[in-house]
Write a protein that holds these residues in place. Structure first.
Motif, PDB file in Angstrom:
ATOM      1  N   GLY A 129      18.018 -24.765  21.804  1.00  0.00           N
ATOM      2  CA  GLY A 129      17.660 -23.424  22.283  1.00  0.00           C
ATOM      3  C   GLY A 129      17.835 -22.276  21.029  1.00  0.00           C
ATOM      4  N   GLU A 130      18.376 -22.877  19.949  1.00  0.00           N
ATOM      5  CA  GLU A 130      18.770 -21.940  18.900  1.00  0.00           C
ATOM      6  C   GLU A 130      17.226 -21.737  18.157  1.00  0.00           C
ATOM      7  N   ARG A 131      16.887 -20.728  17.687  1.00  0.00           N
ATOM      8  CA  ARG A 131      15.865 -20.407  17.031  1.00  0.00           C
ATOM      9  C   ARG A 131      16.099 -20.837  15.366  1.00  0.00           C
ATOM     10  N   VAL A 132      14.958 -21.635  14.763  1.00  0.00           N
ATOM     11  CA  VAL A 132      15.314 -22.215  13.830  1.00  0.00           C
ATOM     12  C   VAL A 132      13.930 -21.940  12.880  1.00  0.00           C
ATOM     13  N   VAL A 133      14.327 -22.226  11.293  1.00  0.00           N
ATOM     14  CA  VAL A 133      13.202 -22.536  10.543  1.00  0.00           C
ATOM     15  C   VAL A 133      13.456 -23.691   9.829  1.00  0.00           C
ATOM     16  N   VAL A 134      12.544 -24.754   9.790  1.00  0.00           N
ATOM     17  CA  VAL A 134      12.698 -25.873   9.208  1.00  0.00           C
ATOM     18  C   VAL A 134      11.466 -26.396   8.104  1.00  0.00           C
ATOM     19  N   ARG A 135      11.787 -26.184   6.922  1.00  0.00           N
ATOM     20  CA  ARG A 135      10.943 -26.612   5.963  1.00  0.00           C
ATOM     21  C   ARG A 135      10.790 -28.137   5.444  1.00  0.00           C
ATOM     22  N   TYR A 136       9.671 -28.749   5.578  1.00  0.00           N
ATOM     23  CA  TYR A 136       9.630 -30.086   5.491  1.00  0.00           C
ATOM     24  C   TYR A 136       8.173 -30.508   4.626  1.00  0.00           C
ATOM     25  N   ARG A 137       8.157 -31.626   3.999  1.00  0.00           N
ATOM     26  CA  ARG A 137       7.222 -32.236   3.382  1.00  0.00           C
ATOM     27  C   ARG A 137       6.006 -32.485   4.148  1.00  0.00           C
ATOM     28  N   ILE A 138       4.805 -32.088   3.683  1.00  0.00           N
ATOM     29  CA  ILE A 138       3.503 -32.783   4.155  1.00  0.00           C
ATOM     30  C   ILE A 138       2.757 -33.343   3.137  1.00  0.00           C
ATOM     31  N   GLU A 139       1.670 -34.000   3.444  1.00  0.00           N
ATOM     32  CA  GLU A 139       0.883 -34.486   2.316  1.00  0.00           C
ATOM     33  C   GLU A 139       0.428 -33.480   1.555  1.00  0.00           C
ATOM     34  N   GLY A 140       0.407 -33.278   0.250  1.00  0.00           N
ATOM     35  CA  GLY A 140      -0.015 -32.222  -0.584  1.00  0.00           C
ATOM     36  C   GLY A 140       0.938 -30.901  -0.883  1.00  0.00           C
ATOM     37  N   GLY A 141       2.326 -30.952  -0.167  1.00  0.00           N
ATOM     38  CA  GLY A 141       3.135 -29.980  -0.334  1.00  0.00           C
ATOM     39  C   GLY A 141       4.091 -29.787   0.816  1.00  0.00           C
ATOM     40  N   PHE A 142       4.439 -28.732   1.152  1.00  0.00           N
ATOM     41  CA  PHE A 142       5.362 -28.298   2.215  1.00  0.00           C
ATOM     42  C   PHE A 142       4.795 -27.404   3.112  1.00  0.00           C
ATOM     43  N   THR A 143       5.562 -27.377   4.483  1.00  0.00           N
ATOM     44  CA  THR A 143       5.051 -26.555   5.439  1.00  0.00           C
ATOM     45  C   THR A 143       6.429 -26.175   6.148  1.00  0.00           C
ATOM     46  N   ASP A 144       6.356 -25.039   7.008  1.00  0.00           N
ATOM     47  CA  ASP A 144       7.529 -24.613   7.758  1.00  0.00           C
ATOM     48  C   ASP A 144       7.290 -24.772   9.423  1.00  0.00           C
ATOM     49  N   ALA A 145       8.274 -24.892  10.213  1.00  0.00           N
ATOM     50  CA  ALA A 145       8.321 -24.927  11.384  1.00  0.00           C
ATOM     51  C   ALA A 145       9.265 -23.911  11.917  1.00  0.00           C
ATOM     52  N   CYS A 178      14.114 -34.387  14.420  1.00  0.00           N
ATOM     53  CA  CYS A 178      14.388 -33.350  15.178  1.00  0.00           C
ATOM     54  C   CYS A 178      13.015 -32.710  15.949  1.00  0.00           C
ATOM     55  N   THR A 179      12.975 -32.110  16.964  1.00  0.00           N
ATOM     56  CA  THR A 179      11.968 -31.039  17.638  1.00  0.00           C
ATOM     57  C   THR A 179      11.982 -29.803  17.761  1.00  0.00           C
ATOM     58  N   VAL A 180      11.015 -29.125  17.135  1.00  0.00           N
ATOM     59  CA  VAL A 180      11.245 -27.741  17.028  1.00  0.00           C
ATOM     60  C   VAL A 180       9.854 -27.201  17.999  1.00  0.00           C
ATOM     61  N   SER A 181      10.017 -26.312  18.746  1.00  0.00           N
ATOM     62  CA  SER A 181       8.897 -25.867  19.634  1.00  0.00           C
ATOM     63  C   SER A 181       8.213 -24.591  18.872  1.00  0.00           C
ATOM     64  N   THR A 182       7.189 -24.610  18.486  1.00  0.00           N
ATOM     65  CA  THR A 182       6.502 -23.480  17.749  1.00  0.00           C
ATOM     66  C   THR A 182       5.236 -22.841  18.824  1.00  0.00           C
ATOM     67  N   ARG A 183       4.831 -21.806  18.067  1.00  0.00           N
ATOM     68  CA  ARG A 183       3.614 -21.243  18.877  1.00  0.00           C
ATOM     69  C   ARG A 183       2.494 -22.322  19.084  1.00  0.00           C
ATOM     70  N   ARG A 184       2.541 -23.086  18.150  1.00  0.00           N
ATOM     71  CA  ARG A 184       1.536 -24.076  18.123  1.00  0.00           C
ATOM     72  C   ARG A 184       1.707 -25.168  18.932  1.00  0.00           C
ATOM     73  N   GLY A 185       2.913 -25.541  19.435  1.00  0.00           N
ATOM     74  CA  GLY A 185       3.220 -26.511  20.128  1.00  0.00           C
ATOM     75  C   GLY A 185       4.598 -27.167  19.521  1.00  0.00           C
ATOM     76  N   ASP A 186       4.940 -28.282  20.091  1.00  0.00           N
ATOM     77  CA  ASP A 186       6.175 -28.980  19.607  1.00  0.00           C
ATOM     78  C   ASP A 186       6.001 -29.898  18.396  1.00  0.00           C
ATOM     79  N   VAL A 187       6.737 -29.779  17.456  1.00  0.00           N
ATOM     80  CA  VAL A 187       6.709 -30.557  16.087  1.00  0.00           C
ATOM     81  C   VAL A 187       7.776 -31.485  15.864  1.00  0.00           C
ATOM     82  N   LEU A 188       7.690 -32.653  15.982  1.00  0.00           N
ATOM     83  CA  LEU A 188       8.453 -33.829  15.538  1.00  0.00           C
ATOM     84  C   LEU A 188       8.638 -33.936  13.988  1.00  0.00           C
ATOM     85  N   ILE A 189       9.892 -33.694  13.412  1.00  0.00           N
ATOM     86  CA  ILE A 189      10.086 -33.776  12.017  1.00  0.00           C
ATOM     87  C   ILE A 189      11.338 -34.641  11.680  1.00  0.00           C
ATOM     88  N   PRO A 190      10.795 -35.820  11.131  1.00  0.00           N
ATOM     89  CA  PRO A 190      11.616 -36.747  10.651  1.00  0.00           C
ATOM     90  C   PRO A 190      12.677 -36.164   9.507  1.00  0.00           C
TER      91      PRO A 190
END
Length: 79
Positions: A16-32, A44-56
């Motif tokens: 329920g805490e609001r967070v920002v998570v930076r993680y690697r993707i192909e070609g660089g980085f992105t944030d959730a 972990c799983t972060v619920s963003t405006r675009r949907g739930d993001v599962l991040i290893p």
């Protein structure tokens, strides 16, 4: 001094805490940016405006709690 891995921080936060998570993707980085739904032992799983993001955890490079989103402003003109 050994810096803490961001996964350790995420596992200490309550769902329920609001967070920002930076993680690697192909070609660089992105944030959730969103609400932490779950912080398990390997990801972990972060619920963003675009949907739930599962991040290893091995892909995460940074994470931190953030303040609540500001209230949405009303439109000045009708749509």
């Amino acid at each position: 001094m050994n810096p803490e891995h961001p996964a350790d921080l995420l596992q200490r936060l309550a769902p329920g805490e609001r967070v920002v998570v930076r993680y690697r993707i192909e070609g660089g980085f992105t944030d959730a940016l969103g609400v932490l739904l779950r912080a398990g032992s390997g990801d972990c799983t972060v619920s963003t405006r675009r949907g739930d993001v599962l991040i290893p955890y091995p892909l995460i490079t940074a994470a931190k709690p953030v303040p609540p989103a500001p209230p949405r402003r009303e439109r000045k003109f009708p749509a």
